[in-house]
Design a protein around this motif. Structure first.
Motif, PDB file in Angstrom:
ATOM      1  N   VAL A 119     -49.741 -25.390 -31.379  1.00 17.80           N
ATOM      2  CA  VAL A 119     -49.780 -24.406 -30.297  1.00 17.80           C
ATOM      3  C   VAL A 119     -48.762 -24.773 -29.225  1.00 17.80           C
ATOM      4  CG1 VAL A 119     -51.212 -23.348 -28.521  1.00 17.80           C
ATOM      5  CG2 VAL A 119     -52.210 -23.926 -30.748  1.00 17.80           C
ATOM      6  N   VAL A 120     -47.926 -23.811 -28.861  1.00 15.41           N
ATOM      7  CA  VAL A 120     -46.930 -23.980 -27.803  1.00 15.41           C
ATOM      8  C   VAL A 120     -47.229 -22.968 -26.702  1.00 15.41           C
ATOM      9  CG1 VAL A 120     -44.483 -23.809 -27.196  1.00 15.41           C
ATOM     10  CG2 VAL A 120     -45.167 -24.843 -29.387  1.00 15.41           C
ATOM     11  N   GLY A 121     -47.396 -23.450 -25.480  1.00 17.59           N
ATOM     12  CA  GLY A 121     -47.721 -22.583 -24.359  1.00 17.59           C
ATOM     13  C   GLY A 121     -46.488 -22.027 -23.672  1.00 17.59           C
ATOM     14  N   ILE A 122     -46.576 -20.755 -23.281  1.00 16.79           N
ATOM     15  CA  ILE A 122     -45.512 -20.072 -22.539  1.00 16.79           C
ATOM     16  C   ILE A 122     -46.067 -19.705 -21.165  1.00 16.79           C
ATOM     17  CG2 ILE A 122     -43.860 -18.168 -22.524  1.00 16.79           C
ATOM     18  CD1 ILE A 122     -43.560 -20.021 -24.925  1.00 16.79           C
ATOM     19  N   PRO A 123     -45.380 -20.095 -20.088  1.00 22.81           N
ATOM     20  CA  PRO A 123     -45.941 -19.854 -18.751  1.00 22.81           C
ATOM     21  C   PRO A 123     -46.021 -18.377 -18.396  1.00 22.81           C
ATOM     22  CG  PRO A 123     -43.695 -20.709 -18.609  1.00 22.81           C
ATOM     23  CD  PRO A 123     -44.099 -20.824 -20.044  1.00 22.81           C
ATOM     24  N   LEU A 124     -46.936 -18.099 -17.448  1.00 27.19           N
ATOM     25  CA  LEU A 124     -47.109 -16.756 -16.909  1.00 27.19           C
ATOM     26  C   LEU A 124     -46.490 -16.661 -15.527  1.00 27.19           C
ATOM     27  CD1 LEU A 124     -50.918 -16.262 -17.684  1.00 27.19           C
ATOM     28  CD2 LEU A 124     -49.027 -15.174 -18.893  1.00 27.19           C
ATOM     29  N   ASP A 125     -46.068 -15.455 -15.152  1.00 24.78           N
ATOM     30  CA  ASP A 125     -45.763 -15.168 -13.754  1.00 24.78           C
ATOM     31  C   ASP A 125     -46.587 -13.951 -13.348  1.00 24.78           C
ATOM     32  OD1 ASP A 125     -44.423 -12.854 -14.642  1.00 24.78           O
ATOM     33  OD2 ASP A 125     -42.466 -13.847 -14.647  1.00 24.78           O
ATOM     34  N   HIS A 126     -46.302 -13.353 -12.203  1.00 24.88           N
ATOM     35  CA  HIS A 126     -47.157 -12.276 -11.702  1.00 24.88           C
ATOM     36  C   HIS A 126     -47.095 -11.021 -12.557  1.00 24.88           C
ATOM     37  CE1 HIS A 126     -43.227 -11.440  -9.850  1.00 24.88           C
ATOM     38  NE2 HIS A 126     -43.607 -10.177  -9.825  1.00 24.88           N
ATOM     39  N   ASP A 127     -46.090 -10.914 -13.453  1.00 23.21           N
ATOM     40  CA  ASP A 127     -45.981  -9.753 -14.347  1.00 23.21           C
ATOM     41  C   ASP A 127     -46.462 -10.034 -15.762  1.00 23.21           C
ATOM     42  OD1 ASP A 127     -45.022  -7.769 -12.644  1.00 23.21           O
ATOM     43  OD2 ASP A 127     -42.974  -8.525 -12.776  1.00 23.21           O
ATOM     44  N   GLY A 128     -46.870 -11.273 -16.018  1.00 24.89           N
ATOM     45  CA  GLY A 128     -47.321 -11.614 -17.367  1.00 24.89           C
ATOM     46  C   GLY A 128     -46.507 -12.741 -17.965  1.00 24.89           C
ATOM     47  N   ILE A 129     -46.458 -12.792 -19.285  1.00 25.06           N
ATOM     48  CA  ILE A 129     -45.765 -13.873 -19.969  1.00 25.06           C
ATOM     49  C   ILE A 129     -44.277 -13.847 -19.616  1.00 25.06           C
ATOM     50  CG2 ILE A 129     -45.305 -12.544 -22.083  1.00 25.06           C
ATOM     51  CD1 ILE A 129     -46.041 -15.155 -23.624  1.00 25.06           C
ATOM     52  N   GLN A 130     -43.698 -15.020 -19.362  1.00 20.33           N
ATOM     53  CA  GLN A 130     -42.298 -15.111 -18.945  1.00 20.33           C
ATOM     54  C   GLN A 130     -41.384 -14.925 -20.163  1.00 20.33           C
ATOM     55  OE1 GLN A 130     -41.507 -18.659 -16.684  1.00 20.33           O
ATOM     56  NE2 GLN A 130     -43.181 -18.284 -15.239  1.00 20.33           N
ATOM     57  N   LEU A 131     -40.590 -13.886 -20.139  1.00 22.40           N
ATOM     58  CA  LEU A 131     -39.811 -13.521 -21.314  1.00 22.40           C
ATOM     59  C   LEU A 131     -38.675 -14.503 -21.600  1.00 22.40           C
ATOM     60  CD1 LEU A 131     -39.641  -9.639 -21.067  1.00 22.40           C
ATOM     61  CD2 LEU A 131     -41.161 -11.064 -22.426  1.00 22.40           C
ATOM     62  N   ASP A 132     -38.058 -15.073 -20.577  1.00 18.44           N
ATOM     63  CA  ASP A 132     -36.998 -16.053 -20.831  1.00 18.44           C
ATOM     64  C   ASP A 132     -37.558 -17.261 -21.571  1.00 18.44           C
ATOM     65  OD1 ASP A 132     -35.144 -14.458 -19.637  1.00 18.44           O
ATOM     66  OD2 ASP A 132     -35.143 -15.520 -17.712  1.00 18.44           O
ATOM     67  N   ALA A 133     -38.710 -17.738 -21.116  1.00 16.48           N
ATOM     68  CA  ALA A 133     -39.343 -18.875 -21.797  1.00 16.48           C
ATOM     69  C   ALA A 133     -39.782 -18.481 -23.203  1.00 16.48           C
ATOM     70  CB  ALA A 133     -40.538 -19.359 -20.983  1.00 16.48           C
ATOM     71  N   LEU A 134     -40.231 -17.248 -23.370  1.00 16.97           N
ATOM     72  CA  LEU A 134     -40.635 -16.782 -24.697  1.00 16.97           C
ATOM     73  C   LEU A 134     -39.445 -16.738 -25.647  1.00 16.97           C
ATOM     74  CD1 LEU A 134     -42.602 -15.496 -26.717  1.00 16.97           C
ATOM     75  CD2 LEU A 134     -42.124 -13.272 -25.639  1.00 16.97           C
ATOM     76  N   ARG A 135     -38.334 -16.175 -25.190  1.00 13.40           N
ATOM     77  CA  ARG A 135     -37.151 -16.095 -26.057  1.00 13.40           C
ATOM     78  C   ARG A 135     -36.652 -17.493 -26.431  1.00 13.40           C
ATOM     79  NH1 ARG A 135     -35.883 -11.576 -22.464  1.00 13.40           N
ATOM     80  NH2 ARG A 135     -35.966  -9.618 -23.658  1.00 13.40           N
ATOM     81  N   ASP A 136     -36.686 -18.404 -25.486  1.00 10.96           N
ATOM     82  CA  ASP A 136     -36.281 -19.779 -25.780  1.00 10.96           C
ATOM     83  C   ASP A 136     -37.191 -20.393 -26.838  1.00 10.96           C
ATOM     84  OD1 ASP A 136     -34.759 -22.273 -25.156  1.00 10.96           O
ATOM     85  OD2 ASP A 136     -36.752 -22.948 -24.525  1.00 10.96           O
ATOM     86  N   ALA A 137     -38.491 -20.155 -26.720  1.00  8.16           N
ATOM     87  CA  ALA A 137     -39.434 -20.693 -27.696  1.00  8.16           C
ATOM     88  C   ALA A 137     -39.242 -20.063 -29.071  1.00  8.16           C
ATOM     89  CB  ALA A 137     -40.868 -20.469 -27.214  1.00  8.16           C
ATOM     90  N   LEU A 138     -38.888 -18.794 -29.101  1.00  6.09           N
ATOM     91  CA  LEU A 138     -38.643 -18.130 -30.390  1.00  6.09           C
ATOM     92  C   LEU A 138     -37.453 -18.759 -31.100  1.00  6.09           C
ATOM     93  CD1 LEU A 138     -39.184 -14.393 -29.374  1.00  6.09           C
ATOM     94  CD2 LEU A 138     -40.652 -15.777 -30.838  1.00  6.09           C
ATOM     95  N   THR A 139     -36.450 -19.142 -30.334  1.00  5.88           N
ATOM     96  CA  THR A 139     -35.269 -19.784 -30.922  1.00  5.88           C
ATOM     97  C   THR A 139     -35.591 -21.184 -31.425  1.00  5.88           C
ATOM     98  OG1 THR A 139     -33.813 -18.548 -29.433  1.00  5.88           O
ATOM     99  CG2 THR A 139     -32.913 -20.526 -30.459  1.00  5.88           C
ATOM    100  N   ARG A 140     -36.398 -21.918 -30.686  1.00  7.58           N
ATOM    101  CA  ARG A 140     -36.661 -23.322 -31.018  1.00  7.58           C
ATOM    102  C   ARG A 140     -37.760 -23.497 -32.061  1.00  7.58           C
ATOM    103  NH1 ARG A 140     -38.878 -25.978 -27.148  1.00  7.58           N
ATOM    104  NH2 ARG A 140     -39.118 -24.338 -25.577  1.00  7.58           N
ATOM    105  N   HIS A 141     -38.718 -22.573 -32.118  1.00 10.85           N
ATOM    106  CA  HIS A 141     -39.914 -22.848 -32.926  1.00 10.85           C
ATOM    107  C   HIS A 141     -40.133 -21.906 -34.108  1.00 10.85           C
ATOM    108  CE1 HIS A 141     -41.268 -25.792 -30.024  1.00 10.85           C
ATOM    109  NE2 HIS A 141     -41.120 -24.918 -29.033  1.00 10.85           N
ATOM    110  N   ARG A 142     -39.545 -20.731 -34.123  1.00  8.53           N
ATOM    111  CA  ARG A 142     -39.781 -19.755 -35.195  1.00  8.53           C
ATOM    112  C   ARG A 142     -41.285 -19.606 -35.460  1.00  8.53           C
ATOM    113  NH1 ARG A 142     -35.054 -18.662 -37.899  1.00  8.53           N
ATOM    114  NH2 ARG A 142     -36.203 -17.897 -39.714  1.00  8.53           N
ATOM    115  N   PRO A 143     -42.033 -19.124 -34.469  1.00 14.92           N
ATOM    116  CA  PRO A 143     -43.493 -19.093 -34.571  1.00 14.92           C
ATOM    117  C   PRO A 143     -44.000 -18.030 -35.543  1.00 14.92           C
ATOM    118  CG  PRO A 143     -42.776 -17.961 -32.604  1.00 14.92           C
ATOM    119  CD  PRO A 143     -41.544 -18.581 -33.199  1.00 14.92           C
ATOM    120  N   ALA A 144     -45.220 -18.256 -36.018  1.00 16.13           N
ATOM    121  CA  ALA A 144     -45.860 -17.278 -36.896  1.00 16.13           C
ATOM    122  C   ALA A 144     -46.374 -16.084 -36.111  1.00 16.13           C
ATOM    123  CB  ALA A 144     -47.004 -17.943 -37.656  1.00 16.13           C
ATOM    124  N   LEU A 145     -46.768 -16.304 -34.856  1.00 20.39           N
ATOM    125  CA  LEU A 145     -47.284 -15.208 -34.042  1.00 20.39           C
ATOM    126  C   LEU A 145     -47.344 -15.628 -32.575  1.00 20.39           C
ATOM    127  CD1 LEU A 145     -50.522 -15.919 -33.192  1.00 20.39           C
ATOM    128  CD2 LEU A 145     -50.840 -15.393 -35.589  1.00 20.39           C
TER     129      LEU A 145
END
Length: 376
Positions: A119-145
């Motif tokens: 499990v890899v956590g992605i931080p939240l901001d006032h609008d929800g999940i932080q998309l920059d951190a999400l995109r970075d995680a998608l590049t580094r981890h190739r998650p299943a979901l």
């Protein structure tokens, strides 16, 4: 509640109080269902769920979501937890990486651990999940979901903005990312509806939306639904558990079908929203008065208030002191994929009436005062 000081007020209980459970409505619905004399209700059911129930549920959700929902895009589950377990079984393998919000629902983390997932956590901001951190995680981890709780998030109470939801759906399309949206609180607003659920994107993105009657009716029903494209649902329907079980909870879905058709589900949900709004306001007012040093965002729906104490305090170390005062809660570290939120705690306002909420906060304030004194 009683005035017995030995009674524990446990803000950790994320469930309705017994007084809110719709015994009379369910008795009426069960009578309505059984007087039809359809013995098929007691037989194994269709894998996707009874079509009549799914059509009634689709009408209910179409009204409540204010967007069309088709029975073809619904699958019956035995609650959201069973649905999440089924999704993990069919879409992940042990050792896979998945992404979650940070913080996230602590029992979902247990389900993921049961499946041997990283499990890899992605931080939240006032609008929800932080998309920059999400995109970075998608590049580094190739998650299943990605697992997300878009509306009145558990535990933070935050709600993802409409723009962020659209952007998240676009990320799903760009990266072929499966989004598992836990939307069990979507219908529990306190007067201002959240943005449309991620379920509205099932036609154009890889989205599975989980819903449940546990939060909007009664947890003991163990009845929920999964909304998704026919292709994604078909993959779930190939489960051996679904085949062997003859569908999931066919009898209860028949009773709830009557609850929906008689308008009792709508009436019950509207009543719950009003009661939870009042209880939330009482809890937040008490927190402001008794714990002025704590910070929190007053929720606009759902079940929970996410409270940040002083950074030098440990919510886990505070727990036994609080227990001695007769109050409980969930410590923030439970909701972290990486042992974060040590000074945070989650309080539920769903389980107690207003008097108990006030007593509970008073006890919590005493516990914090004792903790602070002992730490000096």
């Amino acid at each position: 509640m009683t005035d017995n000081p030995l009674d524990v007020i446990d803000f950790g209980d994320g469930q309705p109080s017994l007084s809110l459970l719709p015994v009379d409505a369910l008795r009426t619905a069960a009578d309505h269902c059984l007087t039809r004399g359809d013995a098929a209700l007691l037989q194994y059911g269709a894998d996707q769920g009874d079509v009549g129930f799914r059509e009634s549920l689709a009408r209910f959700l179409t009204h409540r979501y204010a967007t069309p929902v088709s029975a073809e895009h619904l699958m019956v589950s035995a609650g959201a937890s069973q649905a999440l377990d089924l999704v993990c079984t069919r879409f992940t393998q042990p050792g896979d990486t998945i992404l979650v919000e940070e913080p996230t629902y602590f029992l979902a983390l247990e389900v993921f651990r049961d499946h041997g997932l990283r499990v890899v956590g992605i931080p939240l901001d006032h609008d929800g999940i932080q998309l920059d951190a999400l995109r970075d995680a998608l590049t580094r981890h190739r998650p299943a979901l990605l697992y997300t709780i878009p509306s009145f998030q558990n535990p933070s109470g935050s709600t993802m903005s409409a723009a962020r939801r659209e952007q998240l759906a676009e990320v799903s399309r760009e990266h072929d990312l499966l989004i598992v949206a836990d939307e069990v609180y979507q219908l529990l607003d306190f007067g201002t509806a959240p943005p449309p659920p991620l379920a509205t994107h099932v036609h154009a993105a890889r989205v599975l939306s989980l819903g449940s009657f546990s939060k909007i009716c009664a947890p003991g029903l163990r009845l929920g639904w999964i909304q998704g494209s026919p292709a994604l649902l078909e993959h779930l329907l190939q489960s051996g558990v679904v085949h062997s079980g003859g569908g999931l909870n066919p009898f209860v879905s028949g009773v709830v079908n009557s609850l929906l058709d008689l308008g009792l589900a709508d009436a019950g949900l509207d009543a719950l929203r009003g009661i939870y709004a009042e209880r939330s306001a009482v809890l937040c007012r008490a927190l402001r008065e008794e714990l002025p040093m704590a910070t929190f965002v007053e929720p606009r729906g759902g079940y929970f208030v996410w409270v940040q104490l002083s950074s030098v305090m440990s919510a886990s170390q505070l727990l036994p002191i609080a227990a001695a005062e007769g109050v409980g809660y969930r410590a923030g570290a439970l909701f972290s994929s990486r042992d974060g939120f040590a000074s945070a705690l989650r309080l539920s306002f769903a389980h107690y009436d207003e008097a108990a909420l006030l007593h509970g906060v008073h006890r919590l304030a005493r516990a914090i005062a004792s903790y602070s004194t002992s730490a000096e």
